[in-house]
Design a protein around this motif. Structure first.
Motif, mmCIF file in Angstrom:
data_model
loop_
_atom_site.group_PDB
_atom_site.id
_atom_site.type_symbol
_atom_site.label_atom_id
_atom_site.label_comp_id
_atom_site.label_asym_id
_atom_site.label_seq_id
_atom_site.Cartn_x
_atom_site.Cartn_y
_atom_site.Cartn_z
ATOM 1 N N GLY A 35 -9.217 15.288 -1.379
ATOM 2 C CA GLY A 35 -7.929 15.922 -1.074
ATOM 3 C C GLY A 35 -6.939 15.745 -2.214
ATOM 4 O O GLY A 35 -6.006 16.504 -2.382
ATOM 5 N N GLY A 36 -7.166 14.701 -3.010
ATOM 6 C CA GLY A 36 -6.334 14.430 -4.168
ATOM 7 C C GLY A 36 -6.944 13.297 -4.959
ATOM 8 O O GLY A 36 -7.586 12.404 -4.393
ATOM 9 N N ASN A 68 -9.002 8.073 -5.342
ATOM 10 C CA ASN A 68 -9.343 9.220 -4.509
ATOM 11 C C ASN A 68 -9.001 9.045 -3.030
ATOM 12 O O ASN A 68 -9.108 7.949 -2.482
ATOM 13 C CB ASN A 68 -10.849 9.493 -4.628
ATOM 14 C CG ASN A 68 -11.290 9.651 -6.080
ATOM 15 O OD1 ASN A 68 -10.775 10.524 -6.778
ATOM 16 N ND2 ASN A 68 -12.192 8.804 -6.531
ATOM 17 N N ALA A 69 -8.653 10.174 -2.418
ATOM 18 C CA ALA A 69 -8.484 10.223 -0.964
ATOM 19 C C ALA A 69 -8.885 11.622 -0.508
ATOM 20 O O ALA A 69 -8.873 12.569 -1.303
ATOM 21 C CB ALA A 69 -7.037 9.925 -0.569
ATOM 22 N N GLY A 70 -9.264 11.746 0.757
ATOM 23 C CA GLY A 70 -9.694 13.053 1.250
ATOM 24 C C GLY A 70 -10.179 12.952 2.682
ATOM 25 O O GLY A 70 -9.628 12.180 3.470
ATOM 26 N N LYS A 137 -9.352 4.446 6.992
ATOM 27 C CA LYS A 137 -8.829 5.649 7.652
ATOM 28 C C LYS A 137 -7.319 5.712 7.464
ATOM 29 O O LYS A 137 -6.632 4.698 7.539
ATOM 30 C CB LYS A 137 -9.139 5.597 9.149
ATOM 31 C CG LYS A 137 -10.560 5.996 9.481
ATOM 32 C CD LYS A 137 -10.659 6.271 10.972
ATOM 33 C CE LYS A 137 -11.934 5.625 11.509
ATOM 34 N NZ LYS A 137 -12.079 5.791 12.951
ATOM 35 N N LEU A 138 -6.826 6.922 7.248
ATOM 36 C CA LEU A 138 -5.390 7.095 7.011
ATOM 37 C C LEU A 138 -4.605 7.181 8.320
ATOM 38 O O LEU A 138 -5.078 7.782 9.291
ATOM 39 C CB LEU A 138 -5.131 8.378 6.207
ATOM 40 C CG LEU A 138 -5.585 8.392 4.757
ATOM 41 C CD1 LEU A 138 -5.154 9.705 4.095
ATOM 42 C CD2 LEU A 138 -5.005 7.208 3.998
ATOM 43 N N ASP A 139 -3.419 6.600 8.320
ATOM 44 C CA ASP A 139 -2.480 6.806 9.408
ATOM 45 C C ASP A 139 -2.205 8.310 9.494
ATOM 46 O O ASP A 139 -2.120 8.988 8.467
ATOM 47 C CB ASP A 139 -1.192 6.031 9.081
ATOM 48 C CG ASP A 139 -0.181 6.106 10.191
ATOM 49 O OD1 ASP A 139 -0.233 5.226 11.066
ATOM 50 O OD2 ASP A 139 0.663 7.035 10.188
ATOM 51 N N PRO A 140 -2.050 8.852 10.724
ATOM 52 C CA PRO A 140 -1.834 10.310 10.852
ATOM 53 C C PRO A 140 -0.613 10.816 10.085
ATOM 54 O O PRO A 140 -0.527 12.002 9.765
ATOM 55 C CB PRO A 140 -1.643 10.513 12.358
ATOM 56 C CG PRO A 140 -2.187 9.290 13.016
ATOM 57 C CD PRO A 140 -2.135 8.170 12.030
ATOM 58 N N SER A 141 0.323 9.920 9.747
ATOM 59 C CA SER A 141 1.521 10.368 9.026
ATOM 60 C C SER A 141 1.256 10.588 7.534
ATOM 61 O O SER A 141 2.121 11.080 6.819
ATOM 62 C CB SER A 141 2.638 9.329 9.184
ATOM 63 O OG SER A 141 2.266 8.115 8.543
ATOM 64 N N LEU A 142 0.067 10.198 7.062
ATOM 65 C CA LEU A 142 -0.191 10.241 5.614
ATOM 66 C C LEU A 142 -1.187 11.341 5.247
ATOM 67 O O LEU A 142 -2.188 11.545 5.921
ATOM 68 C CB LEU A 142 -0.740 8.882 5.143
ATOM 69 C CG LEU A 142 0.182 7.676 5.379
ATOM 70 C CD1 LEU A 142 -0.547 6.381 5.031
ATOM 71 C CD2 LEU A 142 1.468 7.808 4.575
ATOM 72 N N GLU A 143 -0.874 12.031 4.146
ATOM 73 C CA GLU A 143 -1.735 13.091 3.602
ATOM 74 C C GLU A 143 -2.533 12.536 2.433
ATOM 75 O O GLU A 143 -1.974 11.828 1.578
ATOM 76 C CB GLU A 143 -0.856 14.209 3.032
ATOM 77 C CG GLU A 143 -0.405 15.257 4.006
ATOM 78 C CD GLU A 143 -1.541 16.186 4.391
ATOM 79 O OE1 GLU A 143 -2.309 16.602 3.497
ATOM 80 O OE2 GLU A 143 -1.663 16.457 5.592
ATOM 81 N N PRO A 144 -3.844 12.857 2.339
ATOM 82 C CA PRO A 144 -4.642 12.315 1.228
ATOM 83 C C PRO A 144 -3.996 12.488 -0.149
ATOM 84 O O PRO A 144 -3.938 11.541 -0.936
ATOM 85 C CB PRO A 144 -5.953 13.093 1.342
ATOM 86 C CG PRO A 144 -6.093 13.352 2.811
ATOM 87 C CD PRO A 144 -4.687 13.613 3.288
ATOM 88 N N LYS A 145 -3.475 13.675 -0.452
ATOM 89 C CA LYS A 145 -2.963 13.883 -1.817
ATOM 90 C C LYS A 145 -1.703 13.045 -2.099
ATOM 91 O O LYS A 145 -1.373 12.775 -3.245
ATOM 92 C CB LYS A 145 -2.708 15.362 -2.106
ATOM 93 C CG LYS A 145 -1.510 15.952 -1.400
ATOM 94 C CD LYS A 145 -1.271 17.371 -1.895
ATOM 95 C CE LYS A 145 -0.255 18.134 -1.097
ATOM 96 N NZ LYS A 145 0.926 17.422 -0.607
ATOM 97 N N ASP A 146 -1.006 12.641 -1.040
ATOM 98 C CA ASP A 146 0.219 11.853 -1.232
ATOM 99 C C ASP A 146 -0.072 10.376 -1.463
ATOM 100 O O ASP A 146 0.801 9.651 -1.951
ATOM 101 C CB ASP A 146 1.140 11.992 -0.014
ATOM 102 C CG ASP A 146 1.615 13.425 0.158
ATOM 103 O OD1 ASP A 146 1.678 14.152 -0.853
ATOM 104 O OD2 ASP A 146 1.898 13.827 1.305
#
Ligand SMILES: [Zn+2]
Ligand SMILES: [Zn+2]
Length: 343
Positions: A35-36, A68-70, A137-146
């Motif tokens: 994702g970023g 990386n995140a995605g 796993k990301l918190d729902p408030s966070l976007e991979p690219k951010d």
């Protein structure tokens, strides 16, 4: 899929190539749809050839990108902690889990670790092969690219700042040298973890503005005269700690002069030598502390801070095809915060 690959250490460009997508081969393998991916000064050093000796078996061309995140795209047969579609951030090292380094929680010390983007294909691509142990796993408030650059830049700053915070009884003044991709996270981590007064220095005006926005108490110009400016702000005594996020351009020669007696030099950026007369270690009892990225728990804690809005990455987003523009901007000091490549 498209991937930005390094073909030669003599070339300062990456090429966008069509390459086969990675596939699952081990039971704990995970494929992440990128994702970023953060662009790091280490990528510049790789392009300049710094890894030619560290990883002599590394065959070019290969894909850079280690921050990386995605989203999970595919999983091996034994993967149980993440599922297809989960948004994740990727700890940069694929670690084994059974060696002594791993059992001590020091993921970066893994005897059998692989480092996508350094020792094998990384995330400047549509898909990345990693391992289950690397994923959070990301918190729902966070976007991979951010948050992508939290994976390396972020935890490197976090690890050093945790060391400062652990030492911070009676420690009051800390200098942050360099407010780029790491330094601006370092300021926020210090703010969140410790009561210290933060003096941030950078040669670049945009970076100094970023230092103000991210919570530095004092912002000063780096370069010539910086030692005097630090001494002025510390009553002529020097700082208790200096976090050197630059590691080159003359900064390592300046840091010892900014430290007070008993002070600590945290080496984070690299490129030049730390040369300190051993007399200084005796009479002034100063310390030098190395920092290698961060462990899985550093990333867990950093993501907890990010989810609560305590640490935010300042990013400049580029489509993957514009990777060379991003590299030029990083070289030219035009990149404020962290460059993020989005495939
Ligand atoms: Zn990096
Ligand atoms: Zn291991």
């Amino acid at each position: 899929m498209k991937a930005a690959r390094l073909h030669s250490y003599d070339d300062d460009r990456l090429q966008i190539d069509d390459v086969p997508e990675p596939t699952i081969s081990g039971p704990h393998d995970v494929i992440v749809r990128v994702g970023g991916a953060g662009l790091c000064r280490t990528d510049l050093h790789i392009i300049e050839g710094i890894l030619a000796e560290t990883f002599p078996d590394l065959e070019l061309p290969y894909t850079l990108g280690h921050e990386n995140a995605g989203w999970v795209e595919d999983v091996g047969s034994a993967v149980s902690s993440v599922s297809v579609g989960d948004a994740v951030i990727v700890h940069p090292l694929v670690s084994c889990g059974v060696c002594l380094g791993c059992r001590r929680g020091e993921d970066m010390y893994c005897d059998a670790g692989a480092f996508p983007g350094l020792s094998q294909n990384g995330g400047f691509a549509e898909f990345l092969l990693t391992g289950e142990r690397s994923l959070i796993k990301l918190d729902p408030s966070l976007e991979p690219k951010d948050v992508a650059a939290m994976a390396d830049a972020g935890i490197t700053a976090m690890r050093a700042c945790k060391k400062v915070a652990a030492q911070s009884h009676g420690l009051t003044k800390v200098v942050v040298m360099g407010v780029g991709g790491l330094g601006h996270i370092g300021i926020q981590c210090l703010r969140a973890l410790s009561p210290v007064e933060i003096i941030a220095a950078d040669t670049n005006e945009g970076a100094r503005k970023l230092a103000e926005e991210t919570g530095a108490d004092h912002v000063i110009e780096a370069g010539e005269g910086v030692i005097d400016r630090v001494l002025e702000l510390t009553g002529g005594l020097g700082a208790d700690a200096v976090l050197d996020f630059v590691g080159e351009r003359g900064v390592p020669a300046q840091v010892p002069g900014m430290l007070r007696q008993g002070g600590t030099y945290y080496v984070i950026g690299y490129g030049e030598k730390v040369e300190i007369p051993n007399w200084d270690f005796v009479i002034r009892e100063i310390n030098v502390v190395g920092n290698l990225v961060g462990d899985y728990m550093d990333l867990v804690e950093l993501m907890a801070l990010a989810a609560r809005g305590k640490v935010k990455l300042h990013t400049q987003v580029y489509p993957l095809k514009d990777i060379n523009q991003a590299i030029d901007d990083l070289y030219g000091g035009r990149l404020n915060g962290r460059g993020i490549l989005v495939p």
